[in-house]
Design an enzyme around this catalytic site. Structure first.
Site, PDB file in Angstrom:
ATOM      1  N   PRO A 117      11.648  23.298  59.475  1.00 60.75           N
ATOM      2  CA  PRO A 117      10.290  23.153  59.348  1.00 60.75           C
ATOM      3  C   PRO A 117      10.104  22.947  57.901  1.00 60.75           C
ATOM      4  CG  PRO A 117      10.651  25.450  60.025  1.00 60.75           C
ATOM      5  CD  PRO A 117      11.770  24.609  60.106  1.00 60.75           C
ATOM      6  N   THR A 119       7.416  24.249  56.570  1.00 62.69           N
ATOM      7  CA  THR A 119       6.774  25.490  55.935  1.00 62.69           C
ATOM      8  C   THR A 119       7.808  26.641  55.686  1.00 62.69           C
ATOM      9  OG1 THR A 119       6.800  25.866  58.004  1.00 62.69           O
ATOM     10  CG2 THR A 119       4.681  25.223  57.283  1.00 62.69           C
ATOM     11  N   ASN A 120       9.013  26.501  56.258  1.00 61.34           N
ATOM     12  CA  ASN A 120       9.910  27.491  55.933  1.00 61.34           C
ATOM     13  C   ASN A 120      11.323  26.844  55.742  1.00 61.34           C
ATOM     14  OD1 ASN A 120       8.197  29.357  56.615  1.00 61.34           O
ATOM     15  ND2 ASN A 120       8.871  29.149  58.745  1.00 61.34           N
ATOM     16  N   GLY A 218       7.113  27.533  69.154  1.00 60.93           N
ATOM     17  CA  GLY A 218       6.059  26.537  69.624  1.00 60.93           C
ATOM     18  C   GLY A 218       4.694  26.812  68.676  1.00 60.93           C
ATOM     19  N   CYS A 251       4.216  30.725  61.723  1.00 64.74           N
ATOM     20  CA  CYS A 251       3.395  30.558  63.024  1.00 64.74           C
ATOM     21  C   CYS A 251       2.758  31.720  63.903  1.00 64.74           C
ATOM     22  CB  CYS A 251       4.269  29.519  63.675  1.00 64.74           C
ATOM     23  SG  CYS A 251       5.913  30.332  64.031  1.00 64.74           S
TER      24      CYS A 251
HETATM   25  C1  LIG Z   1       8.411  31.466  62.392  1.00 57.14           C
HETATM   26  C2  LIG Z   1       7.654  30.216  61.935  1.00 57.14           C
HETATM   27  O1  LIG Z   1       6.844  30.146  61.128  1.00 57.14           O
HETATM   28  S1  LIG Z   1       8.106  28.531  62.178  1.00 57.14           S
HETATM   29  C3  LIG Z   1       7.193  27.461  61.675  1.00 57.14           C
HETATM   30  C4  LIG Z   1       7.122  26.435  62.578  1.00 57.14           C
HETATM   31  N1  LIG Z   1       5.792  25.737  62.693  1.00 57.14           N
HETATM   32  C5  LIG Z   1       5.471  24.807  61.868  1.00 57.14           C
HETATM   33  O2  LIG Z   1       6.224  24.236  60.854  1.00 57.14           O
HETATM   34  C6  LIG Z   1       4.094  24.598  62.100  1.00 57.14           C
HETATM   35  C7  LIG Z   1       4.062  23.221  62.562  1.00 57.14           C
HETATM   36  N2  LIG Z   1       3.878  22.182  61.711  1.00 57.14           N
HETATM   37  C8  LIG Z   1       3.031  21.301  61.431  1.00 57.14           C
HETATM   38  O3  LIG Z   1       2.211  21.209  62.183  1.00 57.14           O
HETATM   39  C9  LIG Z   1       3.505  19.911  60.342  1.00 57.14           C
HETATM   40  O4  LIG Z   1       4.904  20.117  60.174  1.00 57.14           O
HETATM   41  C10 LIG Z   1       2.741  20.429  58.965  1.00 57.14           C
HETATM   42  C11 LIG Z   1       1.404  20.557  59.199  1.00 57.14           C
HETATM   43  C12 LIG Z   1       3.075  21.716  58.679  1.00 57.14           C
HETATM   44  C13 LIG Z   1       3.175  19.408  58.035  1.00 57.14           C
HETATM   45  O5  LIG Z   1       2.821  18.224  58.642  1.00 57.14           O
HETATM   46  P1  LIG Z   1       3.606  16.878  58.010  1.00 57.14           P
HETATM   47  O6  LIG Z   1       3.914  16.895  56.484  1.00 57.14           O
HETATM   48  O7  LIG Z   1       2.700  15.602  58.379  1.00 57.14           O
HETATM   49  O8  LIG Z   1       4.743  17.139  58.622  1.00 57.14           O
HETATM   50  P2  LIG Z   1       5.222  16.432  60.300  1.00 57.14           P
HETATM   51  O9  LIG Z   1       5.927  17.689  60.577  1.00 57.14           O
HETATM   52  O10 LIG Z   1       3.993  16.128  60.900  1.00 57.14           O
HETATM   53  O11 LIG Z   1       6.135  15.266  59.933  1.00 57.14           O
HETATM   54  C14 LIG Z   1       5.880  14.124  59.311  1.00 57.14           C
HETATM   55  C15 LIG Z   1       6.650  13.047  59.698  1.00 57.14           C
HETATM   56  O12 LIG Z   1       7.867  13.427  59.197  1.00 57.14           O
HETATM   57  C16 LIG Z   1       8.872  13.323  60.419  1.00 57.14           C
HETATM   58  N3  LIG Z   1       9.820  14.177  60.598  1.00 57.14           N
HETATM   59  C17 LIG Z   1       9.739  15.439  60.656  1.00 57.14           C
HETATM   60  N4  LIG Z   1      10.677  15.979  60.858  1.00 57.14           N
HETATM   61  C18 LIG Z   1      11.796  15.214  60.661  1.00 57.14           C
HETATM   62  C19 LIG Z   1      13.236  15.127  60.626  1.00 57.14           C
HETATM   63  N5  LIG Z   1      14.100  16.201  60.754  1.00 57.14           N
HETATM   64  N6  LIG Z   1      13.793  13.775  60.601  1.00 57.14           N
HETATM   65  C20 LIG Z   1      13.037  12.774  60.421  1.00 57.14           C
HETATM   66  N7  LIG Z   1      11.952  12.851  60.544  1.00 57.14           N
HETATM   67  C21 LIG Z   1      11.280  13.845  60.636  1.00 57.14           C
HETATM   68  C22 LIG Z   1       7.861  13.246  61.588  1.00 57.14           C
HETATM   69  O13 LIG Z   1       8.103  12.576  62.684  1.00 57.14           O
HETATM   70  C23 LIG Z   1       6.630  12.732  61.158  1.00 57.14           C
HETATM   71  O14 LIG Z   1       6.654  11.355  61.070  1.00 57.14           O
HETATM   72  P3  LIG Z   1       5.401  10.533  61.446  1.00 57.14           P
HETATM   73  O15 LIG Z   1       4.580  10.687  60.308  1.00 57.14           O
HETATM   74  O16 LIG Z   1       5.833   9.194  61.453  1.00 57.14           O
HETATM   75  O17 LIG Z   1       4.859  11.052  62.714  1.00 57.14           O
END
Ligand SMILES: CC(=O)SCCNC(=O)CCNC(=O)[C@H](O)C(C)(C)COP(=O)(O)OP(=O)(O)OC[C@H]1O[C@@H](n2cnc3c(N)ncnc32)[C@H](O)[C@@H]1OP(=O)(O)O
Length: 539
Positions: A117, A119-120, A218, A251
């Site tokens: 992610p 975020t981390n 999740g 999260c």
């Molecule tokens: C213990 C913990 O804290 S674990 C934390 C886990 N939780 C999280 O990360 C929170 C959930 N994450 C999110 O909601 C989002 O990632 C955010 C809000 C943090 C950031 O949002 P964004 O910068 O728009 O990133 P998002 O993850 O949606 O991905 C952006 C794009 O990159 C793409 N992408 C993400 N990861 C990958 C990857 N590994 N390879 C290729 N493409 C990727 C996505 O498919 C997305 O494409 P799209 O825009 O065509 O749909």
């Protein structure tokens, strides 16, 4: 044409990484536990030594959080994770139950593909490398597109450390040319045994639908319930510490506060004194307008920003010492961002008449988002804790602690992890804080022979279970079988495992006590058995 070439090259890159990982893992799978442990130790140390460098890189590249807290996350993901896993047995014979005659052999899964992610982006690489390699696997990372540079650097560090310590080249690596096609190629490969998916909902869903077994975190939406018996000052301190840690990107962090009306004035006063700003309706609406994207997902522009920066973006100003923004709420819906996960220092606050109403609100919030994840209660009341533990649809219930840090196992003794499973209720395959034991298969060797005659006299046929013994009286005036069902003088049925209960659920113990004690049990004989079995199972 250029995009096509890029996709093609990146898929070739993915395939090459899989080939290398396969070769490396076939060698690594033959390493002893000691050898694996020394490799994992060296990786953890190198990761730890680069904690600050990578924290700064991650903060600069993503614009999320603050580097000081990211240092702590990197230390957690290297040092704390290592401390927890260092003595685990994961390969070879990991357990031999000589009483029941079942041996267990740890079998690595093979190649793990890991999504990271934004975020981390560096701590997740440290953590996933340690748990995957401890379990005898190879790991290939697909970093997040918005955190590629820092993730790449973290991968270089763990890869170099692994090789320095004697691991075969290819055991840990990551995509150098990142495209969605390459990530899909990793996720769909027949040679990949498991996807360890942490990140945005879209990618996690894509992982599950690839058909490759997947373990995921999740979305969270943790409510923090302050019950009337709570230490209010401490509760508020915990919530604000948690919500401001790395500017709220973890999260497991609190997303709303639920307070009983009878203590609301005190809680309100304490929140104000510790840096909370209560938005008026107009300010709440302005901020709500930027919390979500038009598609209803979290807006990355608000993730991991400070309260002051958020208010500026929303178009209002707050005092310079503001740490969190609070919006008073009385509704829950998918359209209301204050009742959902926010990943920044913003909280919804709900006032409820009593703890039963608070329970309803907690469930309503979790049903809206965050089922299976985490909630936190601030209370001194054991009954409330019990009720929550028995009934609430989450897999982490934290008591009197900052949820962001408690959920990952930094301020609690939960398994230290940065992938927090949400279980079936949350659409996931595990409810665990994911560790090395989630990344092995266990081969069972059954060498105890039971007679087929056992099936001719099944226990369920008899109305009264055969009694093998009577619980002996103890000097402490309770049964030696520390369980309500077996007070002094009680009959102990053959099918029960009383001593297992005594030994806190270790059923090897019960089976032994039953099989060895047979017939009459005396306090002396049971104490002898207890000693012997504890010795055998190393306790
Ligand atoms: C213990 C913990 O804290 S674990 C934390 C886990 N939780 C999280 O990360 C929170 C959930 N994450 C999110 O909601 C989002 O990632 C955010 C809000 C943090 C950031 O949002 P964004 O910068 O728009 O990133 P998002 O993850 O949606 O991905 C952006 C794009 O990159 C793409 N992408 C993400 N990861 C990958 C990857 N590994 N390879 C290729 N493409 C990727 C996505 O498919 C997305 O494409 P799209 O825009 O065509 O749909």
């Amino acid at each position: 044409m250029i995009a096509l070439d890029n996709d093609l090259q990146s898929v070739q890159n993915a395939r090459e990484l899989i080939r290398n990982a396969k070769k490396a893992q076939s060698i690594y799978a033959k390493f002893s536990q000691e050898k694996i442990d020394s490799i994992v130790k060296h990786i953890a140390r190198e990761a730890y030594l680069h904690a600050e460098e990578l924290a700064k890189l991650a903060n600069e590249e993503t614009g999320f959080g603050n580097w000081q807290d990211k240092v702590l996350k990197n230390v957690f993901a290297s040092s704390r994770v290592y401390e927890h896993i260092k003595n685990l047995k994961t390969v070879g014979i990991i357990n031999d139950d000589r009483v029941n005659k079942v041996m267990e052999v740890g079998v690595p899964l093979g190649i793990v593909t890991a999504l990271v992610p934004s975020t981390n982006p560096t701590s997740t690489i440290f953590y996933k490398t340690l748990i995957a390699l401890k379990a005898g696997n190879a790991i290939i990372f697909s970093p997040h597109p918005n955190a590629q540079q820092c993730s790449r650097r973290a991968i270089d560090i763990v890869r170099k450390a692994a090789e320095e310590a004697g691991a075969p080249a290819g055991i840990v690596d990551g995509l150098s040319l990142l495209t969605l096609e390459a990530t899909k190629a990793l996720m769909h490969s027949k040679d990949v045994s498991l996807i360890l998916a942490t990140g945005g909902e879209g990618m996690v869903r894509a992982a599950y639908s690839s058909g490759t077994p997947t373990i995921s975190g999740g979305p969270g939406n943790g409510p923090a319930f302050i019950e009337r018996s709570a230490d209010i000052k401490q509760a508020v301190n915990d919530i604000i510490t948690s919500k401001t840690f790395d500017n709220g990107v973890i999260c497991a962090s609190e997303q709303s506060i639920i307070v009983e009306r009878c203590i609301y004035n005190d809680v309100h006063r304490e929140l104000l004194s510790q840096g909370a700003y209560f938005m008026n309706d107009d300010e709440s609406n302005k901020l709500a307008g930027i919390l979500l994207r038009p598609n209803g997902m979290i807006n990355p522009a608000i993730v991991g920003k400070t309260a002051i920066s958020l208010s500026e973006r929303a178009g209002f100003s707050v005092p310079a010492d503001t740490r969190v923004l609070i919006s008073l709420q009385d509704s829950v819906s998918h359209k209301n961002p204050y009742s959902r996960e926010k990943l920044c220092p913003v909280l919804g606050l709900y006032i409820e008449e009593d703890w039963m109403k608070a329970c309803d609100r907690v469930v309503e919030l979790l049903t809206n988002e965050g089922l299976g994840h985490t909630l936190v209660i601030h209370t001194q009341n054991q009954d409330v804790i019990r009720q929550f533990a028995l009934e609430k649809p989450v897999h982490r219930i934290l008591i009197n602690t900052p949820a962001a840090l408690g959920g990952i196992g930094a301020t609690t003794n939960l398994i230290p992890a940065l992938t927090l499973g949400c279980g079936a209720v949350g659409g996931g395959s595990t409810s665990d804080n994911v560790g090395p034991l989630n990344l092995i298969n266990v081969r069972k060797v059954g060498y105890g022979v039971r007679s087929i005659n056992d099936l001719r006299h099944p226990v369920v046929e008899s109305a009264n279970e055969p009694v093998v013994a009577t619980a002996p009286a103890c000097s402490s005036n309770t049964s030696i079988f520390d369980d309500h069902r077996f007070t002094s003088g009680a009959a102990i049925p053959a099918t029960s495992q009383p001593a297992a209960l005594y030994a806190n659920g270790d059923d090897r113990f019960g089976a032994c006590a039953i099989s060895e004690a047979k017939g009459e049990i005396t306090e002396e004989s049971v104490e002898r058995i207890i000693k012997e079995v504890l010795g055998r199972i190393g306790r």
